[in-house]
Design a protein around this motif. Structure first.
Motif, PDB file in Angstrom:
ATOM      1  N   GLU A  56       0.834  -1.208   0.000  1.00 21.54           N
ATOM      2  CA  GLU A  56       0.000   0.000   0.000  1.00 21.54           C
ATOM      3  C   GLU A  56       0.869   1.258   0.000  1.00 21.54           C
ATOM      4  OE1 GLU A  56      -3.249   0.293   2.833  1.00 21.54           O
ATOM      5  OE2 GLU A  56      -3.259  -1.896   2.982  1.00 21.54           O
ATOM      6  N   ALA A  57       1.942   1.240   0.773  1.00 22.95           N
ATOM      7  CA  ALA A  57       2.834   2.400   0.846  1.00 22.95           C
ATOM      8  C   ALA A  57       3.508   2.655  -0.501  1.00 22.95           C
ATOM      9  CB  ALA A  57       3.884   2.193   1.934  1.00 22.95           C
ATOM     10  N   VAL A  58       3.953   1.601  -1.167  1.00 23.61           N
ATOM     11  CA  VAL A  58       4.583   1.748  -2.485  1.00 23.61           C
ATOM     12  C   VAL A  58       3.589   2.333  -3.478  1.00 23.61           C
ATOM     13  CG1 VAL A  58       5.511   0.444  -4.455  1.00 23.61           C
ATOM     14  CG2 VAL A  58       6.370  -0.006  -2.153  1.00 23.61           C
ATOM     15  N   ILE A  59       2.368   1.839  -3.458  1.00 25.23           N
ATOM     16  CA  ILE A  59       1.344   2.364  -4.362  1.00 25.23           C
ATOM     17  C   ILE A  59       1.115   3.853  -4.098  1.00 25.23           C
ATOM     18  CG2 ILE A  59      -1.138   2.292  -4.911  1.00 25.23           C
ATOM     19  CD1 ILE A  59      -0.943  -0.791  -4.362  1.00 25.23           C
ATOM     20  N   HIS A  60       0.985   4.214  -2.837  1.00 30.93           N
ATOM     21  CA  HIS A  60       0.744   5.617  -2.478  1.00 30.93           C
ATOM     22  C   HIS A  60       1.899   6.516  -2.928  1.00 30.93           C
ATOM     23  CE1 HIS A  60      -0.587   9.102  -0.232  1.00 30.93           C
ATOM     24  NE2 HIS A  60       0.639   9.200   0.241  1.00 30.93           N
ATOM     25  N   VAL A  61       3.124   6.116  -2.618  1.00 33.62           N
ATOM     26  CA  VAL A  61       4.287   6.940  -2.969  1.00 33.62           C
ATOM     27  C   VAL A  61       4.432   7.029  -4.485  1.00 33.62           C
ATOM     28  CG1 VAL A  61       6.802   7.121  -2.812  1.00 33.62           C
ATOM     29  CG2 VAL A  61       5.460   6.543  -0.774  1.00 33.62           C
ATOM     30  N   ASN A  62       4.252   5.931  -5.187  1.00 35.35           N
ATOM     31  CA  ASN A  62       4.351   5.954  -6.647  1.00 35.35           C
ATOM     32  C   ASN A  62       3.316   6.892  -7.265  1.00 35.35           C
ATOM     33  OD1 ASN A  62       6.359   4.072  -6.297  1.00 35.35           O
ATOM     34  ND2 ASN A  62       5.326   2.438  -7.418  1.00 35.35           N
ATOM     35  N   GLN A  63       2.109   6.915  -6.697  1.00 36.74           N
ATOM     36  CA  GLN A  63       1.090   7.838  -7.200  1.00 36.74           C
ATOM     37  C   GLN A  63       1.505   9.288  -6.975  1.00 36.74           C
ATOM     38  OE1 GLN A  63      -2.396   6.449  -5.118  1.00 36.74           O
ATOM     39  NE2 GLN A  63      -2.987   5.075  -6.789  1.00 36.74           N
ATOM     40  N   GLN A  64       2.110   9.564  -5.845  1.00 30.34           N
ATOM     41  CA  GLN A  64       2.562  10.922  -5.547  1.00 30.34           C
ATOM     42  C   GLN A  64       3.694  11.352  -6.482  1.00 30.34           C
ATOM     43  OE1 GLN A  64       0.978  12.852  -3.147  1.00 30.34           O
ATOM     44  NE2 GLN A  64      -0.386  11.087  -3.163  1.00 30.34           N
ATOM     45  N   LEU A  65       4.448  10.390  -6.984  1.00 29.44           N
ATOM     46  CA  LEU A  65       5.605  10.685  -7.831  1.00 29.44           C
ATOM     47  C   LEU A  65       5.299  10.558  -9.324  1.00 29.44           C
ATOM     48  CD1 LEU A  65       8.385   8.890  -5.766  1.00 29.44           C
ATOM     49  CD2 LEU A  65       7.796  11.324  -5.787  1.00 29.44           C
ATOM     50  N   HIS A  66       4.028  10.604  -9.680  1.00 26.71           N
ATOM     51  CA  HIS A  66       3.638  10.454 -11.083  1.00 26.71           C
ATOM     52  C   HIS A  66       4.311  11.499 -11.980  1.00 26.71           C
ATOM     53  CE1 HIS A  66       1.226   9.293 -14.483  1.00 26.71           C
ATOM     54  NE2 HIS A  66       0.843  10.547 -14.638  1.00 26.71           N
ATOM     55  N   SER A  67       4.487  12.713 -11.475  1.00 23.73           N
ATOM     56  CA  SER A  67       5.106  13.765 -12.299  1.00 23.73           C
ATOM     57  C   SER A  67       6.573  13.452 -12.604  1.00 23.73           C
ATOM     58  CB  SER A  67       4.984  15.128 -11.619  1.00 23.73           C
ATOM     59  OG  SER A  67       5.690  15.144 -10.399  1.00 23.73           O
ATOM     60  N   ILE A  68       7.237  12.736 -11.711  1.00 24.12           N
ATOM     61  CA  ILE A  68       8.631  12.346 -11.990  1.00 24.12           C
ATOM     62  C   ILE A  68       8.666  11.323 -13.120  1.00 24.12           C
ATOM     63  CG2 ILE A  68      10.606  11.058 -11.059  1.00 24.12           C
ATOM     64  CD1 ILE A  68      10.386  12.596  -8.539  1.00 24.12           C
ATOM     65  N   GLU A  69       7.694  10.442 -13.146  1.00 26.03           N
ATOM     66  CA  GLU A  69       7.625   9.473 -14.247  1.00 26.03           C
ATOM     67  C   GLU A  69       7.423  10.193 -15.582  1.00 26.03           C
ATOM     68  OE1 GLU A  69       5.642   5.524 -13.681  1.00 26.03           O
ATOM     69  OE2 GLU A  69       4.876   6.554 -11.899  1.00 26.03           O
ATOM     70  N   GLN A  70       6.618  11.232 -15.575  1.00 23.13           N
ATOM     71  CA  GLN A  70       6.406  12.012 -16.803  1.00 23.13           C
ATOM     72  C   GLN A  70       7.700  12.716 -17.219  1.00 23.13           C
ATOM     73  OE1 GLN A  70       3.114  14.438 -15.530  1.00 23.13           O
ATOM     74  NE2 GLN A  70       1.605  13.051 -16.433  1.00 23.13           N
ATOM     75  N   GLN A  71       8.431  13.257 -16.256  1.00 25.74           N
ATOM     76  CA  GLN A  71       9.717  13.893 -16.549  1.00 25.74           C
ATOM     77  C   GLN A  71      10.721  12.868 -17.062  1.00 25.74           C
ATOM     78  OE1 GLN A  71      11.045  15.900 -13.026  1.00 25.74           O
ATOM     79  NE2 GLN A  71       9.495  17.498 -13.169  1.00 25.74           N
ATOM     80  N   ALA A  72      10.633  11.654 -16.556  1.00 29.85           N
ATOM     81  CA  ALA A  72      11.554  10.600 -16.981  1.00 29.85           C
ATOM     82  C   ALA A  72      11.422  10.334 -18.476  1.00 29.85           C
ATOM     83  CB  ALA A  72      11.299   9.320 -16.183  1.00 29.85           C
ATOM     84  N   ALA A  73      10.209  10.354 -18.973  1.00 28.95           N
ATOM     85  CA  ALA A  73       9.988  10.130 -20.404  1.00 28.95           C
ATOM     86  C   ALA A  73      10.617  11.245 -21.237  1.00 28.95           C
ATOM     87  CB  ALA A  73       8.499  10.026 -20.691  1.00 28.95           C
ATOM     88  N   ASN A 104       8.349   5.189   5.883  1.00 29.23           N
ATOM     89  CA  ASN A 104       7.594   5.987   6.840  1.00 29.23           C
ATOM     90  C   ASN A 104       6.091   5.893   6.614  1.00 29.23           C
ATOM     91  OD1 ASN A 104       9.219   7.666   8.877  1.00 29.23           O
ATOM     92  ND2 ASN A 104      10.444   7.693   7.015  1.00 29.23           N
ATOM     93  N   TYR A 105       5.656   5.815   5.365  1.00 28.08           N
ATOM     94  CA  TYR A 105       4.219   5.672   5.121  1.00 28.08           C
ATOM     95  C   TYR A 105       3.732   4.315   5.621  1.00 28.08           C
ATOM     96  CZ  TYR A 105      -0.302   6.577   3.061  1.00 28.08           C
ATOM     97  OH  TYR A 105      -1.644   6.806   2.899  1.00 28.08           O
ATOM     98  N   ALA A 106       4.521   3.281   5.391  1.00 27.71           N
ATOM     99  CA  ALA A 106       4.153   1.948   5.887  1.00 27.71           C
ATOM    100  C   ALA A 106       4.090   1.946   7.417  1.00 27.71           C
ATOM    101  CB  ALA A 106       5.159   0.904   5.402  1.00 27.71           C
ATOM    102  N   LYS A 107       5.056   2.594   8.050  1.00 21.02           N
ATOM    103  CA  LYS A 107       5.068   2.651   9.519  1.00 21.02           C
ATOM    104  C   LYS A 107       3.879   3.458  10.035  1.00 21.02           C
ATOM    105  CE  LYS A 107       7.111   1.980  13.534  1.00 21.02           C
ATOM    106  NZ  LYS A 107       7.904   0.960  14.101  1.00 21.02           N
ATOM    107  N   ALA A 108       3.466   4.500   9.323  1.00 22.16           N
ATOM    108  CA  ALA A 108       2.276   5.262   9.710  1.00 22.16           C
ATOM    109  C   ALA A 108       1.037   4.369   9.659  1.00 22.16           C
ATOM    110  CB  ALA A 108       2.099   6.475   8.796  1.00 22.16           C
TER     111      ALA A 108
END
Length: 159
Positions: A56-73, A104-108
Motif C-alpha cells: 500500500e505504501a509503495v502504491i501511495h508513494v508511486n502515485q505521488q511521484l507520477h510527475s517524476i515518471e512524466q519527466q523521466a519520459a 515511513n508511510y508503511a510505519k504510519a
C-alpha cells in the motif's frame, strides 16, 4: 565455573515469498527485511501484514511521484536514480528519499492499525501517542516526497 548465557531476541525476518516489493523497472525494489530493521518493526507484525502494508505504501508513494515518471519520459531517465544522480556514502539521493517515503508511510499505516494493540491492557493511554506517531511518520513520508519532487516542505500563508 558457571557461564552466563543470554537469550537473544528473535530475529524478525520476512518469509521468503514476502521479502521484496518490486514496482517496475523505474522505482527501486523495497527490501522488507531492511524495512523491519530500519523502522524497528518487531515480530508482532506478521510477514503477510508487513507485505500488505508496504505494498500500500509503495502504491501511495508511486502515485505521488507520477510527475517524476512524466519527466523521466522527457529526459530519458531509465530509473528514479537517474533523476538525482547525487550520492551520499555511495547511496543515490533519489533512492534514499524514495525508501524513506515508503518506509515511513508503511510505519504510519502500521501505527494506526496497531494503535489499539497492547499486551499489557493499557491501550487507552497509549492509543493517542501511537496515533501521534502515525502523523509523524506520515509527515516524514511527505517530506521525502517533496524532496524528490523538488518542492518546499512547508506551505504557509499569512492570513
Amino acid at each position: 565455573m558457571s557461564q552466563l548465557t543470554f537469550n537473544r531476541s528473535p530475529q524478525h525476518k520476512q518469509d521468503t515469498h514476502h521479502e521484496t516489493i518490486k514496482s517496475g523497472d523505474f522505482y527501486p525494489s523495497i527490501d522488507l527485511n531492511h524495512m523491519r530493521e530500519a523502522m524497528r518493526i518487531d515480530s508482532t507484525v506478521t510477514s503477510e501484514r508487513l507485505y500488505q502494508v508496504a505494498t500500500e505504501a509503495v502504491i501511495h508513494v508511486n502515485q505521488q511521484l507520477h510527475s517524476i515518471e512524466q519527466q523521466a519520459a522527457i529526459h530519458h531517465w531509465q530509473t528514479l536514480a537517474d533523476s538525482k544522480p547525487q550520492q551520499i556514502n555511495g547511496n543515490n539521493l533519489a533512492v534514499t528519499h524514495y525508501r524513506h517515503a515508503v518506509y515511513n508511510y508503511a510505519k504510519a499505516l502500521l501505527s494506526e492499525r496497531y494503535s489499539d494493540y497492547d499486551a499489557t491492557g493499557k491501550t487507552a493511554s497509549r492509543t493517542d501517542a501511537k496515533l501521534q506517531h502515525a502523523d509523524d511518520y506520515r509527515r516524514e513520508c511527505y517530506y521525502a516526497i517533496a524532496d524528490l519532487l523538488g518542492q518546499q516542505r512547508i506551505d504557509s500563508e499569512l492570513i
